[in-house]
Scaffold this active site. Structure first.
Site, mmCIF file in Angstrom:
data_model
loop_
_atom_site.group_PDB
_atom_site.id
_atom_site.type_symbol
_atom_site.label_atom_id
_atom_site.label_comp_id
_atom_site.label_asym_id
_atom_site.label_seq_id
_atom_site.Cartn_x
_atom_site.Cartn_y
_atom_site.Cartn_z
ATOM 1 C CE1 TYR A 1 1.625 10.315 3.819
ATOM 2 C CE2 TYR A 1 3.186 11.995 3.136
ATOM 3 C CZ TYR A 1 2.742 11.096 4.083
ATOM 4 O OH TYR A 1 3.403 10.977 5.272
ATOM 5 C CG HIS B 1 4.087 4.721 4.773
ATOM 6 N ND1 HIS B 1 3.548 5.561 3.846
ATOM 7 C CD2 HIS B 1 3.787 5.292 5.969
ATOM 8 C CE1 HIS B 1 2.948 6.581 4.448
ATOM 9 N NE2 HIS B 1 3.084 6.426 5.744
#
Length: 256
Positions: free
Chosen positions: A38, A96
């Site tokens: 992010y 992730h």
């Protein structure tokens, strides 16, 4: 990690203003979800520092990206995340996605060591299949704390909910509002009208209607942050839940 995930946390993908996260904390958000990819761990860390909320009151999660999942990279990459966050530990660290340098037999023991050392409170997985979860359980030396997946009225997998129920961990729903794409569908719109709430709140209430599932919606305005928290108190009727379950339209926002 001996803590229960709140029903509604804050997803921070795309959030680049620490004031948004600081406002969320002030409203009562205690679960903050970020990720290396992010690019905003520093923003999240700044908000935590500015909020003056006791660290023990917050549950902070981040995710290792696929390039840093080799056993020899896990610790170094995690420490870089901690430096960006300005924290001594994170409560929850996810894989992730199960690709790139991920190898369950080497990645997961390396992650387990971080828990034993106190750098990480618990290990989560993200975007796994049931088969991938089964393989991971064979190599994790600590309990699986959470599995985070895309989960909303237009895309969800019953088998992942079932796995969470069977093995006793929460399924964490990201993008639970489907980026607004479900708001005009009749089952959602009609439930919103019946309860005098927004379609977004109906989507969240539907996600939370399964006790195994919690949510991390993203929001930027104070009104939306507050409304997402209020959705915890909305109980849909069984027939409303069934109609949303039966929506015959699949839209995956973040395919592999």
């Amino acid at each position: 990690m001996n803590r229960t995930l709140p029903a509604v946390g804050l997803g921070t993908m795309g959030v680049d203003d620490p004031a948004v996260i600081e406002t969320a904390i002030g409203l009562g958000y205690r679960h903050l979800d970020t990720a290396q990819v992010y690019g905003n761990e520093t923003v999240v860390g700044e908000a935590i520092a500015r909020s003056e909320m006791p660290r023990a009151e917050l549950l902070v999660a981040t995710k290792l990206w696929v390039t840093d999942l080799a056993a020899g990279d896990v610790r170094t990459s995690t420490r870089r995340s901690l430096d960006r966050l300005g924290l001594e530990y994170v409560d929850l660290l996810y894989v992730h996605r199960p690709r790139g340098s991920y190898a369950p037999e080497t990645t997961l023991p390396a992650l387990s060591e971080l828990v034993e050392e106190g750098l990480v409170g618990g290990i989560g997985l993200s975007n796994f299949s049931v088969e991938g979860l089964e393989a991971a359980r064979e190599h994790l030396d600590v309990p699986l704390v959470a599995h985070q997946v895309e989960h909303h009225p237009l895309f969800w997998r019953a088998e992942l909910v079932a796995d969470a129920r069977e093995h006793g961990y929460p399924l964490v729903a990201y993008s639970p509002l489907a980026s607004g794409r479900a708001f005009d569908l009749p089952p959602v719109r009609e439930a919103a009208e019946a309860h005098g709430v927004s379609p977004a709140q109906v989507c969240l209430a539907w996600v939370l209607s399964r006790e195994e599932v919690v949510a991390v919606p993203k929001a930027s305005s104070e009104d939306h942050l507050r409304a997402n928290l209020e959705a915890r108190n909305l109980s849909l009727y069984e027939e409303e839940i069934a109609r949303i379950d039966a929506i015959d339209l699949e839209v995956e926002l973040f395919p592999e």
